[in-house]
Design an enzyme around this catalytic site. Structure first.
Site, PDB file in Angstrom:
ATOM      1  CB  SER A  12       1.683  50.400  -9.771  1.00 48.98           C
ATOM      2  OG  SER A  12       1.132  51.179 -10.792  1.00 48.98           O
ATOM      3  NE  ARG A  37      -4.153  46.797 -10.595  1.00 45.04           N
ATOM      4  CZ  ARG A  37      -3.985  45.785 -11.442  1.00 45.04           C
ATOM      5  NH1 ARG A  37      -4.985  44.927 -11.669  1.00 45.04           N
ATOM      6  NH2 ARG A  37      -2.847  45.595 -12.063  1.00 45.04           N
ATOM      7  CD  GLU A  63      -2.541  49.558  -9.103  1.00 41.62           C
ATOM      8  OE1 GLU A  63      -1.766  48.746  -8.571  1.00 41.62           O
ATOM      9  OE2 GLU A  63      -2.504  49.827 -10.318  1.00 41.62           O
TER      10      GLU A  63
END
Length: 298
Positions: free
Chosen positions: A220, A170, A290
């Protein structure tokens, strides 16, 4: 103001626009100025004006993995979704920053190219996907990216190789240097078109089954801590289904925060902070987001 001169030249610039119209969470305050450039030349002109006049600049893609605080964003916000061309050249696919990851993955598949199947259901843009090294079902952008074309804040055009992008979980170098992704080229492999499309259909069916797609959400929320899975920790901590205002940790998929109706960005952030606090107390694990969080407090 210089920005309004660009508007007179035909660049799509709006004032005081609620960003909740564009975010996948349907939350977020106003942009002082909001631009939708249609060409890289327009992007360059906008960036030049912001630098010369010390106007704060924020770049947004599809706003799918993004929370904008309720106080909105000062200066200029550029949304790149009008830059959406996708080209196929042999085993390579080049997509503009505003092209969706889904459209790019299916363009590759329809040309019998394999390597982007994992991305079949990722709702973001190519620019955002490259920015955060988006991934799903065991695949990540870094595995397919050959090169990335950017415009620096100083107005210089550059091309980064895969290695120069400094990809990790990420993460990419773009998060550190603030460059603006204009396009990315993906190096893929020839495959069986029907098998590729079948696999993508399977992954999308899995996504529909597992994820709360019936509500607005930013996907998410938390990065996966090493050696742990976020969903089971949230469930064991008794936080699945927890709701603050209109924001709820999904009863269908723990770790996804959905807008059940009328949620504000503050609701989202309060719930995120509560989950982080409880997980830290219960497991001594720091949950990092995230999702990208930007903008001013209300």
């Amino acid at each position: 103001m210089e920005l309004l001169n660009l508007k007179k030249q035909g660049i799509d610039i709006k004032e005081q626009i609620p960003l909740s119209r564009y975010t996948f969470t349907k939350t977020g305050g106003e942009a002082e100025y909001l631009a939708f450039p249609k060409t890289t030349d327009e992007v360059e002109k906008l960036v030049k004006v912001t630098q010369e006049n010390k106007i704060p600049l924020t770049i947004i893609g599809n706003a799918s993995n993004l929370i904008i605080r309720d106080g909105g964003i000062d200066g200029l916000v550029i949304i790149l979704t009008e830059l959406k061309n996708i080209e196929v050249n042999g085993n390579e696919v080049t997509a503009d920053a505003g092209a969706t990851i889904v459209d790019t993955a299916f363009t590759a598949a329809n040309h019998g190219l394999s390597g982007m199947e994992f991305a079949a259901g990722i709702p973001g843009s190519i620019g955002g996907g490259v920015f955060m090294n988006a991934g799903a079902y065991g695949g990540e952008m870094q595995e397919a990216v050959k090169s990335v074309n950017v415009l620096t804040r100083a107005g210089e055009y550059k091309t980064y190789s895969n290695q120069e992008m400094d990809f990790s979980y990420r993460h990419s170098i773009i998060q550190e240097n603030g460059d603006i992704v204009l396009s990315a080229t993906f190096s893929l492999k020839p495959g069986n078109k029907l098998q590729i499309l079948d696999h993508m259909d399977y992954l999308n069916a899995l996504r529909r089954y597992k994820q709360p797609l019936e509500y607005p959400s930013c996907g998410s929320v938390f990065k996966r801590p090493k050696g742990h899975f976020v969903g089971p920790m949230i469930i064991k901590a008794g936080l699945q289904g927890k709701q603050i205002g209109g924001a709820q940790d999904s009863t269908k998929h723990a770790g996804f925060i959905v807008n059940k109706g009328g949620a504000t960005a503050t609701d989202y952030l309060d719930l995120i902070h509560l989950i982080q606090k409880v997980i830290k107390e219960k497991y001594d694990i720091d949950l990092h987001t995230e999702v990208r969080i930007i903008g001013k407090e209300n």
